[in-house]
Design an enzyme around this catalytic site. Structure first.
Site, PDB file in Angstrom:
ATOM      1  N   ALA A 150       0.859  -1.184   0.000  1.00  0.00           N
ATOM      2  CA  ALA A 150       0.000   0.000   0.000  1.00  0.00           C
ATOM      3  C   ALA A 150       0.894   1.232   0.000  1.00  0.00           C
ATOM      4  O   ALA A 150       2.067   1.157   0.363  1.00  0.00           O
ATOM      5  CB  ALA A 150      -0.880  -0.026   1.243  1.00  0.00           C
ATOM      6  N   GLY A 161       0.460  -5.167   0.740  1.00  0.00           N
ATOM      7  CA  GLY A 161      -0.660  -5.161  -0.192  1.00  0.00           C
ATOM      8  C   GLY A 161      -0.287  -5.738  -1.549  1.00  0.00           C
ATOM      9  O   GLY A 161      -1.141  -6.285  -2.252  1.00  0.00           O
ATOM     10  N   GLU A 211      -0.631  -9.305  -1.188  1.00  0.00           N
ATOM     11  CA  GLU A 211      -2.067  -9.592  -1.045  1.00  0.00           C
ATOM     12  C   GLU A 211      -2.768  -9.594  -2.406  1.00  0.00           C
ATOM     13  O   GLU A 211      -3.654 -10.407  -2.652  1.00  0.00           O
ATOM     14  CB  GLU A 211      -2.706  -8.573  -0.097  1.00  0.00           C
ATOM     15  CG  GLU A 211      -2.249  -8.792   1.349  1.00  0.00           C
ATOM     16  CD  GLU A 211      -2.806  -7.751   2.307  1.00  0.00           C
ATOM     17  OE1 GLU A 211      -2.506  -6.561   2.099  1.00  0.00           O
ATOM     18  OE2 GLU A 211      -3.532  -8.127   3.235  1.00  0.00           O
ATOM     19  N   GLU A 213       3.776  -5.700   7.131  1.00  0.00           N
ATOM     20  CA  GLU A 213       2.927  -4.693   7.774  1.00  0.00           C
ATOM     21  C   GLU A 213       3.215  -4.525   9.257  1.00  0.00           C
ATOM     22  O   GLU A 213       3.160  -3.422   9.802  1.00  0.00           O
ATOM     23  CB  GLU A 213       1.445  -5.053   7.590  1.00  0.00           C
ATOM     24  CG  GLU A 213       0.895  -4.795   6.189  1.00  0.00           C
ATOM     25  CD  GLU A 213       1.101  -5.943   5.231  1.00  0.00           C
ATOM     26  OE1 GLU A 213       1.946  -6.825   5.514  1.00  0.00           O
ATOM     27  OE2 GLU A 213       0.427  -5.970   4.183  1.00  0.00           O
TER      28      GLU A 213
HETATM   29  C1  3H9 Z   1       0.417  -2.415   3.361  1.00  0.00           C
HETATM   30  O1  3H9 Z   1       0.663  -2.867   2.283  1.00  0.00           O
HETATM   31  C2  3H9 Z   1      -0.926  -2.524   4.005  1.00  0.00           C
HETATM   32  C3  3H9 Z   1      -1.850  -3.516   3.346  1.00  0.00           C
HETATM   33  O2  3H9 Z   1      -1.735  -4.778   3.952  1.00  0.00           O
HETATM   34  C4  3H9 Z   1      -3.308  -3.179   3.532  1.00  0.00           C
HETATM   35  C5  3H9 Z   1      -3.840  -1.947   2.948  1.00  0.00           C
HETATM   36  C6  3H9 Z   1      -5.326  -1.833   3.129  1.00  0.00           C
HETATM   37  N1  3H9 Z   1       4.605   3.522   0.156  1.00  0.00           N
HETATM   38  O3  3H9 Z   1      13.258   1.935   0.607  1.00  0.00           O
HETATM   39  P1  3H9 Z   1      13.701   2.673  -0.597  1.00  0.00           P
HETATM   40  C7  3H9 Z   1       9.368   5.005  -1.128  1.00  0.00           C
HETATM   41  S1  3H9 Z   1       1.564  -1.574   4.243  1.00  0.00           S
HETATM   42  C8  3H9 Z   1       5.079   4.752  -0.124  1.00  0.00           C
HETATM   43  O4  3H9 Z   1      14.689   3.753  -0.450  1.00  0.00           O
HETATM   44  P2  3H9 Z   1      14.870   0.257  -1.628  1.00  0.00           P
HETATM   45  C9  3H9 Z   1      10.431   5.340  -0.114  1.00  0.00           C
HETATM   46  O5  3H9 Z   1       9.924   6.209   0.865  1.00  0.00           O
HETATM   47  C10 3H9 Z   1       2.982  -1.507   3.182  1.00  0.00           C
HETATM   48  N2  3H9 Z   1       6.376   5.004  -0.433  1.00  0.00           N
HETATM   49  O6  3H9 Z   1      14.176   1.679  -1.756  1.00  0.00           O
HETATM   50  C11 3H9 Z   1      11.505   5.961  -0.975  1.00  0.00           C
HETATM   51  O7  3H9 Z   1      11.091   7.279  -1.253  1.00  0.00           O
HETATM   52  P3  3H9 Z   1      12.174   8.455  -1.413  1.00  0.00           P
HETATM   53  C12 3H9 Z   1       3.733  -2.776   3.156  1.00  0.00           C
HETATM   54  C13 3H9 Z   1       7.204   3.957  -0.444  1.00  0.00           C
HETATM   55  O8  3H9 Z   1      15.096  -0.213  -3.008  1.00  0.00           O
HETATM   56  C14 3H9 Z   1      11.394   5.171  -2.285  1.00  0.00           C
HETATM   57  O9  3H9 Z   1      10.085   4.582  -2.275  1.00  0.00           O
HETATM   58  N3  3H9 Z   1       4.949  -2.618   2.377  1.00  0.00           N
HETATM   59  C15 3H9 Z   1       6.769   2.657  -0.152  1.00  0.00           C
HETATM   60  O10 3H9 Z   1      15.994   0.317  -0.668  1.00  0.00           O
HETATM   61  C16 3H9 Z   1      12.419   4.071  -2.416  1.00  0.00           C
HETATM   62  O11 3H9 Z   1      12.368   3.253  -1.259  1.00  0.00           O
HETATM   63  C17 3H9 Z   1       6.101  -2.239   2.946  1.00  0.00           C
HETATM   64  O12 3H9 Z   1       6.192  -2.047   4.130  1.00  0.00           O
HETATM   65  C18 3H9 Z   1       5.402   2.453   0.161  1.00  0.00           C
HETATM   66  N4  3H9 Z   1       4.906   1.227   0.434  1.00  0.00           N
HETATM   67  O13 3H9 Z   1      13.771  -0.692  -0.967  1.00  0.00           O
HETATM   68  C19 3H9 Z   1       7.278  -2.092   2.021  1.00  0.00           C
HETATM   69  N5  3H9 Z   1       7.839   1.809  -0.215  1.00  0.00           N
HETATM   70  O14 3H9 Z   1      12.999   8.062  -2.594  1.00  0.00           O
HETATM   71  C20 3H9 Z   1       8.028  -0.827   2.319  1.00  0.00           C
HETATM   72  C21 3H9 Z   1       8.888   2.577  -0.563  1.00  0.00           C
HETATM   73  O15 3H9 Z   1      11.342   9.640  -1.601  1.00  0.00           O
HETATM   74  N6  3H9 Z   1       9.108  -0.607   1.399  1.00  0.00           N
HETATM   75  N7  3H9 Z   1       8.517   3.866  -0.707  1.00  0.00           N
HETATM   76  O16 3H9 Z   1      12.953   8.456  -0.134  1.00  0.00           O
HETATM   77  C22 3H9 Z   1      10.289  -1.253   1.472  1.00  0.00           C
HETATM   78  O17 3H9 Z   1      10.479  -2.139   2.265  1.00  0.00           O
HETATM   79  C23 3H9 Z   1      11.383  -0.808   0.543  1.00  0.00           C
HETATM   80  O18 3H9 Z   1      11.074   0.491   0.121  1.00  0.00           O
HETATM   81  C24 3H9 Z   1      11.587  -1.698  -0.703  1.00  0.00           C
HETATM   82  C25 3H9 Z   1      12.591  -1.006  -1.661  1.00  0.00           C
HETATM   83  C26 3H9 Z   1      12.144  -3.057  -0.259  1.00  0.00           C
HETATM   84  C27 3H9 Z   1      10.295  -1.906  -1.448  1.00  0.00           C
END
Ligand code: 3H9
Length: 697
Positions: free
Chosen positions: A63, A102, A105, A125
């Site tokens: 998400a 998500g 999911e 999450e």
């Molecule tokens: C969810 O899904 C809830 C659902 O179950 C239900 C809903 C109803 N959203 O980390 P990076 C941005 S909860 C918004 O440096 P990497 C991040 O801020 C979510 N922004 O890259 C950064 O921005 P900036 C569950 C996001 O390659 C840029 O993207 N998912 C999101 O080292 C690059 O990120 C997670 O918890 C996001 N979801 O790592 C996954 N994700 O460049 C969270 C990233 O402006 N994300 N950004 O600073 C991660 O774990 C890592 O970002 C990922 C990439 C492994 C994907």
């Protein structure tokens, strides 16, 4: 249709592409696009099967976290996923990069999943104080079984495609080009019926019903690990419902729990932590395109615990490193410890023997300086003594190449003074690693007055390369972390004299969520460390450190001597309260005329935390930290501050700065000028603002 989601046909296969850089997060536009796309594909009679794939570096990573807190925005993700699951045509998710939260999911709502070998799948999450809120807690256990699903959902750790395949989460691991493989797969299964829909799977539900102990055990494990956080328990509750209730009821309970979680302070704190870590990488006057110096080879001077740990960190990241000490025997000992550390990781199954050999081969032990003239980066990790460091840097200046980065691993000394010992202070920077360097994630990057932007940018880049969270800080005694630690630990010591016992202080701090209290930490690190530093100072403090110093004088250094603030039996690490220490505390209090009283848990917590927060406000005002969230990042990654509290400055914001100030002033009236409130705290409290708002404005 939205541009972030597109639809095209290749023969009888419809392909839905998500294209929402950087990580294909499920923003409102993406959700709407996904819904429109599946409706279009369903309605198109030429389409026999559907592939869902993503452009860019990853499958959907979850998400859009920045949308949380804005209230529900239609379309609801659960409804989007339901429409994929309900499709009469088989839908194949084609996964590369990370399918997280998500994103996974959505894939669980598809009928089939294929992935490239490097893909990772997970439901992280819980790390954001949430639970999977779009069916993940109901579908995942039905597909892979409850035991494994519980582990994935409550830890938030992802798994690799290979493991996902063996669990039945992925149908095929793809060798070649993903999209071509997905189309081939879709063509093969286009006519297969009935479609495998996770909501209809019953085998694992029936098995779990017969195994009630599974949940009892999971609850015990999860509660022990949660340290007061609520999200892991909500995750557990949602999965439990998957056994007891029909699928749709499970979904609605999951939605209720998600709504509670997303509104919690804990989730706000963890989302703050997520963005804080990423914000720390951005330096306002050092733009992202600042040229950096290549770091292909490094030298570490000092083969002690710290130097050895730093050498490992560099070697792990593929950097060739020479580990230098004065005498061959010191170097040999250092290498011995490195081998032991790697060996332990191999034993745990976290590193292969061959990879260990590769990493070891990158470390060249040496008792001379022959490698220095060609090193791109030199990190000094010798004894914390200014004279020694200055002398070393003058010598380094004489032998290192002109554009080498000269770094000191000092934990408190003035980097500018060290830099001035060279003819090129702009090349000098502090790289403050935390012990054990190969484990702790924090790297304080200390910018001197004249450190060049290229050197700052190179150090920030290095932090990422060596898998550390780099936080840029300015020069002052102890920088951000240790300067605040000093206030916190000092207050804890005072509390002993005033009436608390080590076990009470530690209990309060661990109940707050720290892994260890200050006394147990001191026993682990060695009480002698601070004692030696205090002794070396011209004006030692009056009595604040009395108990620690007396213990050190008596040879009770903590775990390594079997006694400190606690006793330790036969090399065990389990602290046992020590009545002798209690007597000693009473005696020192009497000697200093401190009347002991009963101290509430509440006071202990406020004294320890507000002392550190007040100092944090001073650090912020002096611009030693760039933003309050950087202070939080330092404390969470370097000092075990509980992430679900958001870090000290975020925690202060949740308490309310007016309340924090009022309490600081009250402590000031009772305990003197050490409690003089930071002017920034006074100002923000007066204006009704927060530290966080300061960062934005
Ligand atoms: C969810 O899904 C809830 C659902 O179950 C239900 C809903 C109803 N959203 O980390 P990076 C941005 S909860 C918004 O440096 P990497 C991040 O801020 C979510 N922004 O890259 C950064 O921005 P900036 C569950 C996001 O390659 C840029 O993207 N998912 C999101 O080292 C690059 O990120 C997670 O918890 C996001 N979801 O790592 C996954 N994700 O460049 C969270 C990233 O402006 N994300 N950004 O600073 C991660 O774990 C890592 O970002 C990922 C990439 C492994 C994907």
């Amino acid at each position: 249709m939205s541009q972030t989601v597109t639809f095209e046909k290749r023969g009888s296969i419809g392909i839905i592409h998500v294209d929402n850089p950087p990580v294909n997060a499920l923003s409102r536009a993406v959700r709407q696009g996904l819904l429109d796309a599946i409706r279009g594909a369903d309605a198109d009679s030429d389409v026999k099967a559907i592939v869902l794939a993503c452009r860019g570096r990853t499958f959907i990573a979850g998400a859009d976290i920045s949308e949380f807190g804005q209230g529900p925005l239609e379309p609801d993700l659960g409804a989007v996923i339901a429409s994929y699951e309900a499709s009469e045509k088989p839908v194949v998710a084609a996964i590369h990069g990370t399918a997280l939260g998500g994103g996974l999911e959505v894939a669980l709502g598809c009928h089939y999943r294929i992935a490239v070998a490097t893909a990772k799948l997970g439901l992280p999450e819980v790390k954001l104080g949430l639970l999977p809120g779009a069916g993940g807690t109901q579908r995942l256990p039905r597909i892979i079984g409850f035991e494994k699903a519980l582990s994935l959902i409550t830890t938030g750790e992802p798994i690799a495609a290979g493991e996902a395949k063996s669990l039945g989460l992925v149908d095929e691991v793809v060798d070649g080009e993903l999209e071509a493989a997905a189309i081939g797969f879709a063509e093969r299964i286009a006519a297969t019926r009935p479609l495998p829909r996770a909501r209809d799977f019953t085998t694992h539900v029936e098995a779990a019903k017969k195994n009630p102990e599974l949940f009892e055990k999971a609850k015990k494990d999860v509660t022990a690990r949660a340290r007061g956080a609520g999200a892991p328990l909500r995750c557990l509750e949602a999965v439990r419902v998957a056994i007891e209730r029909p699928f749709d009821e499970g979904l609605s309970r999951e939605r209720e729990l998600f709504a509670e979680a997303v509104a919690s302070t804990e989730s706000a704190a963890l989302r703050h932590v997520f963005f804080a870590e990423r914000a720390a990488a951005k330096i306002p006057d050092v733009p992202a395109d600042t040229p950096t110096l290549p770091i292909r080879s490094a030298a570490v001077i000092g083969a002690g615990t710290m130097g050895g740990g730093i050498a490992m960190v560099l070697a792990n990241a593929g950097i060739a490193v020479t580990l230098i000490d004065r005498e061959q025997s010191f170097v040999d000992k250092g290498v011995e410890i490195i081998k032991k550390n790697y060996g332990a990781t191999v034993k745990k199954g976290k590193l292969s023997q061959s990879e260990m050999e590769v990493r070891l081969a990158r470390i060249t032990p040496s008792s001379n300086w022959d490698a220095l003239p060609t090193a791109d980066l030199v990190i000094e990790a010798v004894f914390e003594e200014m004279g020694l460091k200055k002398e070393l840097f003058t010598r380094l200046d004489g032998v290192c190449k002109k554009d080498a980065i000269l770094a000191t691993n000092t934990s408190s000394l003035d980097v500018d003074v060290i830099a001035r010992a060279t003819s090129r202070p702009e090349q000098v920077i502090g790289l403050h690693f935390f012990s054990p360097a190969n484990v702790m994630r924090l790297l304080e990057i200390v910018r001197g007055k004249v450190t060049s932007k290229e050197v700052v940018a190179s150090a920030m880049k290095l932090a990422k390369q060596i898998n550390k969270v780099g936080v840029l800080v300015g020069v002052c005694e102890g920088f951000v972390g240790n300067r605040m630690l000093h206030k916190y630990a000092h207050e804890a010591q005072h509390l002993l004299l005033e009436g608390a016992l080590p076990q009470q202080v530690d209990r309060v701090i661990t109940a707050f969520g720290f892994a260890m209290g200050p006394m147990a930490t001191s026993d682990l690190a060695g009480i002698d460390v601070g004692w030696r530093i205090r002794k070396a100072k011209a004006k030692p403090e009056r009595y604040g450190w009395g108990v620690a110093d007396r213990l050190a004088e008596m040879g009770h250094f903590g775990q390594k001597t079997g006694s400190g603030f606690y006793k330790y039996e036969d090399g065990s690490r389990v602290p046992i309260p020590n009545p002798e220490v209690e007597k000693l505390i009473v005696e020192i209090a009497q000697k200093n005329g401190v009347e002991r009283r009963s101290i509430s848990d509440h006071e202990i917590l406020d004294r320890c935390l507000f002392a550190m927060i007040n100092e944090g406000a001073k650090i912020l005002e002096e611009k030693i930290a760039l933003r309050s969230s950087d202070i939080d990042t330092v404390w969470i990654n370097g000092y075990g501050f509980p992430a679900h509290r958001g870090g000290p400055m975020f925690y202060a914001d949740t308490v309310g700065l007016a309340k924090v100030l009022g309490t600081v002033q009250e402590f000031g009236r009772k305990h003197g000028k050490a409690w003089s409130p930071a002017p920034l705290l006074v100002r923000l409290a007066g204006e009704g603002k927060t530290f966080g708002a300061l960062a934005e404005g």
